[in-house]
Design a protein around this motif. Structure first.
Motif, PDB file in Angstrom:
ATOM      1  N   GLN A  19      10.311 -72.912 -14.101  1.00 42.07           N
ATOM      2  CA  GLN A  19      11.193 -72.778 -12.944  1.00 42.07           C
ATOM      3  C   GLN A  19      11.153 -74.022 -12.061  1.00 42.07           C
ATOM      4  OE1 GLN A  19       9.858 -69.080 -11.313  1.00 42.07           O
ATOM      5  NE2 GLN A  19      10.921 -67.862 -12.848  1.00 42.07           N
ATOM      6  N   ALA A  20       9.983 -74.622 -11.908  1.00 46.68           N
ATOM      7  CA  ALA A  20       9.879 -75.854 -11.119  1.00 46.68           C
ATOM      8  C   ALA A  20      10.655 -76.982 -11.794  1.00 46.68           C
ATOM      9  CB  ALA A  20       8.416 -76.238 -10.930  1.00 46.68           C
ATOM     10  N   GLU A  21      10.552 -77.109 -13.103  1.00 53.40           N
ATOM     11  CA  GLU A  21      11.312 -78.122 -13.841  1.00 53.40           C
ATOM     12  C   GLU A  21      12.806 -77.870 -13.716  1.00 53.40           C
ATOM     13  OE1 GLU A  21      10.200 -78.453 -17.932  1.00 53.40           O
ATOM     14  OE2 GLU A  21       8.369 -79.553 -17.465  1.00 53.40           O
ATOM     15  N   GLN A  22      13.199 -76.613 -13.828  1.00 51.94           N
ATOM     16  CA  GLN A  22      14.615 -76.281 -13.720  1.00 51.94           C
ATOM     17  C   GLN A  22      15.150 -76.659 -12.341  1.00 51.94           C
ATOM     18  OE1 GLN A  22      15.661 -72.237 -14.668  1.00 51.94           O
ATOM     19  NE2 GLN A  22      17.738 -72.474 -13.906  1.00 51.94           N
ATOM     20  N   PRO A  64      14.893 -72.318 -21.358  1.00 51.65           N
ATOM     21  CA  PRO A  64      14.364 -73.545 -21.977  1.00 51.65           C
ATOM     22  C   PRO A  64      12.848 -73.625 -21.782  1.00 51.65           C
ATOM     23  CG  PRO A  64      16.177 -74.054 -20.479  1.00 51.65           C
ATOM     24  CD  PRO A  64      15.846 -72.607 -20.304  1.00 51.65           C
ATOM     25  N   PRO A  65      12.118 -74.042 -22.801  1.00 51.09           N
ATOM     26  CA  PRO A  65      10.662 -74.186 -22.660  1.00 51.09           C
ATOM     27  C   PRO A  65      10.343 -75.366 -21.745  1.00 51.09           C
ATOM     28  CG  PRO A  65      11.380 -75.017 -24.774  1.00 51.09           C
ATOM     29  CD  PRO A  65      12.592 -74.413 -24.125  1.00 51.09           C
ATOM     30  N   PRO A  66       9.103 -75.485 -21.280  1.00 50.66           N
ATOM     31  CA  PRO A  66       8.736 -76.653 -20.469  1.00 50.66           C
ATOM     32  C   PRO A  66       9.126 -77.938 -21.199  1.00 50.66           C
ATOM     33  CG  PRO A  66       6.962 -75.055 -20.454  1.00 50.66           C
ATOM     34  CD  PRO A  66       7.972 -74.567 -21.465  1.00 50.66           C
ATOM     35  N   GLY A  67       9.734 -78.862 -20.461  1.00 50.79           N
ATOM     36  CA  GLY A  67      10.205 -80.106 -21.062  1.00 50.79           C
ATOM     37  C   GLY A  67      11.594 -79.985 -21.664  1.00 50.79           C
ATOM     38  N   GLY A  89       6.814 -86.778 -18.278  1.00 51.35           N
ATOM     39  CA  GLY A  89       5.767 -87.541 -17.616  1.00 51.35           C
ATOM     40  C   GLY A  89       6.087 -87.886 -16.171  1.00 51.35           C
ATOM     41  N   GLY A  90       6.765 -87.006 -15.475  1.00 51.13           N
ATOM     42  CA  GLY A  90       7.116 -87.244 -14.076  1.00 51.13           C
ATOM     43  C   GLY A  90       8.425 -87.977 -13.877  1.00 51.13           C
ATOM     44  N   HIS A 103      16.409 -93.493 -17.987  1.00 52.83           N
ATOM     45  CA  HIS A 103      15.012 -93.147 -17.750  1.00 52.83           C
ATOM     46  C   HIS A 103      14.693 -93.614 -16.337  1.00 52.83           C
ATOM     47  CE1 HIS A 103      10.625 -93.724 -17.792  1.00 52.83           C
ATOM     48  NE2 HIS A 103      10.635 -92.687 -18.615  1.00 52.83           N
ATOM     49  N   LEU A 104      14.491 -92.673 -15.433  1.00 51.70           N
ATOM     50  CA  LEU A 104      14.215 -93.017 -14.042  1.00 51.70           C
ATOM     51  C   LEU A 104      12.840 -92.498 -13.637  1.00 51.70           C
ATOM     52  CD1 LEU A 104      17.643 -92.187 -12.348  1.00 51.70           C
ATOM     53  CD2 LEU A 104      16.703 -94.429 -12.854  1.00 51.70           C
TER      54      LEU A 104
END
Length: 141
Positions: A19-22, A64-67, A89-90, A103-104
């Motif tokens: 959820q945080a990634e989303q 979606p899975p993490p990543g 990787g952040g 890639h930012l």
């Protein structure tokens, strides 16, 4: 514990991370949309740019899975371009259009404006029939 129970436990265990990634990827896509609207400069907003979040068409799992990838269609006047983004990787890593990538590691307003302008140039080159591979990579800044 059955295999089904193990699957459910793994999904629950990583729900907060997913959820945080989303949220981060959706915020990035929204910020890119705003950068596209202001890419012509102060006081010259592009009013015919819209954002339409969509499930990633290449995703084979929901959620979606993490990543995993998150996607949106950006309407740019007469065309639409699919933008996909994920965290790695952040950094924000993404794809757009036929072969555009980015890639930012850091996301500033200037980085987003530069990406928006590059995206516009790349999509215009695609419609103009220019071979992107023959063009040198344009740096973001």
């Amino acid at each position: 514990m059955s295999d089904f129970d193990a699957l459910q436990a793994a999904i629950r265990r990583h729900a907060d991370e997913r959820q945080a990634e989303q949220r981060a990827c959706e915020a990035f896509l929204n910020a890119l949309y705003h950068a596209l609207r202001t890419s012509s400069g102060p006081g010259l907003p592009l009013n015919n740019v819209t954002l339409d979040p969509t499930p990633d068409p290449d995703s084979r799992l929901r959620p979606p899975p993490p990543g995993g990838w998150h996607a949106a269609w950006l309407r740019l006047g007469l065309c639409e371009v699919l933008v996909r983004v994920r965290r790695e990787g952040g950094a924000f890593v993404g794809e757009y259009g036929q072969s555009g990538t980015f890639h930012l590691p850091h996301v500033s307003e200037d980085d987003l404006i530069a990406l928006a302008r590059r995206l516009l140039r790349d999509v215009a080159a695609t419609y103009a029939g220019e071979d992107r591979a023959a063009r040198p990579e344009v740096p973001l800044n």
